[in-house]
Design a protein around this motif. Structure first.
Motif, short mmCIF file in Angstrom:
data_model
loop_
_atom_site.label_atom_id
_atom_site.label_comp_id
_atom_site.label_asym_id
_atom_site.label_seq_id
_atom_site.Cartn_x
_atom_site.Cartn_y
_atom_site.Cartn_z
N ALA A 45 0.82 -1.21 0.00
CA ALA A 45 0.00 0.00 0.00
C ALA A 45 0.86 1.26 0.00
N PRO A 49 0.08 3.59 -4.35
CA PRO A 49 -0.98 4.41 -3.76
C PRO A 49 -2.36 4.17 -4.36
N GLY A 52 -5.40 2.63 -2.56
CA GLY A 52 -6.30 3.41 -1.73
C GLY A 52 -7.63 3.70 -2.39
N ASN A 53 -7.72 3.55 -3.71
CA ASN A 53 -8.99 3.74 -4.40
C ASN A 53 -10.00 2.66 -4.05
N SER A 55 -10.54 1.58 -0.97
CA SER A 55 -10.62 1.64 0.49
C SER A 55 -11.98 1.19 1.02
N GLN A 98 -2.58 0.77 6.87
CA GLN A 98 -1.47 1.58 6.37
C GLN A 98 -1.72 3.09 6.48
N PRO A 99 -2.91 3.60 6.10
CA PRO A 99 -3.11 5.06 6.19
C PRO A 99 -2.96 5.62 7.60
#
Length: 254
Positions: A45, A49, A52-53, A55, A98-99
């Motif tokens: 992740a 990136p 992340g779409n 999520s 991860q975020p």
């Protein structure tokens, strides 16, 4: 060193048959691979990136896989498929958290993540060793006492929500941290009890339960250490401001 001698150092597991000891070691080996998959998911992740779409879809997929793993009858024929599922669960978990972790890695506070990771592993290992070294009655008594204490302190979370202060927030996190710790003790005790009764242990389900306990410990510790870091930073800023204002106030008084 034989595999059986690893668990032979603990009073509760030393009495188990070699086959039961191998099953317990299989559980912890599976747990280690799931944790490794979660680290791979975190790294993936971070490098890709665009993940992340998805999520919104990843948590749904995570819950679906957990449901399938828990309710699929364990057999020798589907053991590999169920291992692949639990490894995927570990990977998705790393992607999902991860975020909330990456902000510390890029803000010069990576030590918070490393400290939380090391502390969660140490807590998990210490609780596991304590259960393996204690009798069933001692474990049940300790779990009952801890559950009663957590229930008695459950009002802290509500009070922290109504009156958000740092002290109440930290107390709420400590109470929340006690939950996965007790859960790890219960899971370990139940696993040893099944092994003592010569009941086959499902390494996938047991490892998944332990992995969930580890993740919950880690996230609570990250939040707790982060709050403590913010408190120290605020105190440092206040002390610097008071140090700059002191000469000015002294000159004014003259």
């Amino acid at each position: 060193m034989k595999k059986e001698s690893i668990l032979g150092a603990f009073s509760q597991t030393a009495r188990l048959a070699p086959r039961a000891q191998r099953q317990i070691l299989d559980v912890y080996a599976t747990l280690a691979t799931v944790a490794l998959c979660s680290m791979v998911g975190y790294y993936t992740a971070s490098r890709l990136p665009f993940i992340g779409n998805f999520s919104m879809l990843l948590p749904l997929g995570l819950m679906g896989l957990v449901f399938v793993v828990y309710f699929m009858p364990p057999t020798r024929q589907n053991l590999l498929m169920r291992r692949l599922m639990v490894w995927t669960i570990g990977w998705i978990s790393g992607v999902v958290i991860q975020p909330s972790i990456i902000q510390f890695m890029y803000s010069g506070e990576a030590h918070i993540v490393y400290a939380a990771l090391g502390t969660s592993v140490a807590l998990f290992a210490s609780f596991g060793a304590a259960v393996m070294s204690s009798s069933r009655a001692q474990t049940v008594y300790a779990v009952g006492t801890a559950v009663f204490a957590i229930s008695a302190m459950s009002w802290v979370s509500l009070l922290s929500y109504i009156y958000p202060t740092r002290v109440l927030s930290n107390m709420s996190l400590v109470v929340g941290l006690a939950g996965p710790c007790v859960s790890a003790v219960v899971h370990t005790s139940n696993m040893i009890e099944r092994a003592a009764q010569n009941v086959d242990i499902d390494p996938v389900v047991c490892a998944l339960g332990f992995f969930n306990d580890l993740v919950q410990m880690f996230l609570h510790l990250v939040a707790l250490f982060s709050n403590e870091q913010r408190r120290k930073e605020e105190e440092s800023r206040k002390s610097r401001r008071s140090g700059r204002q002191y000469p000015k106030s002294r000159a004014t008084s003259w």
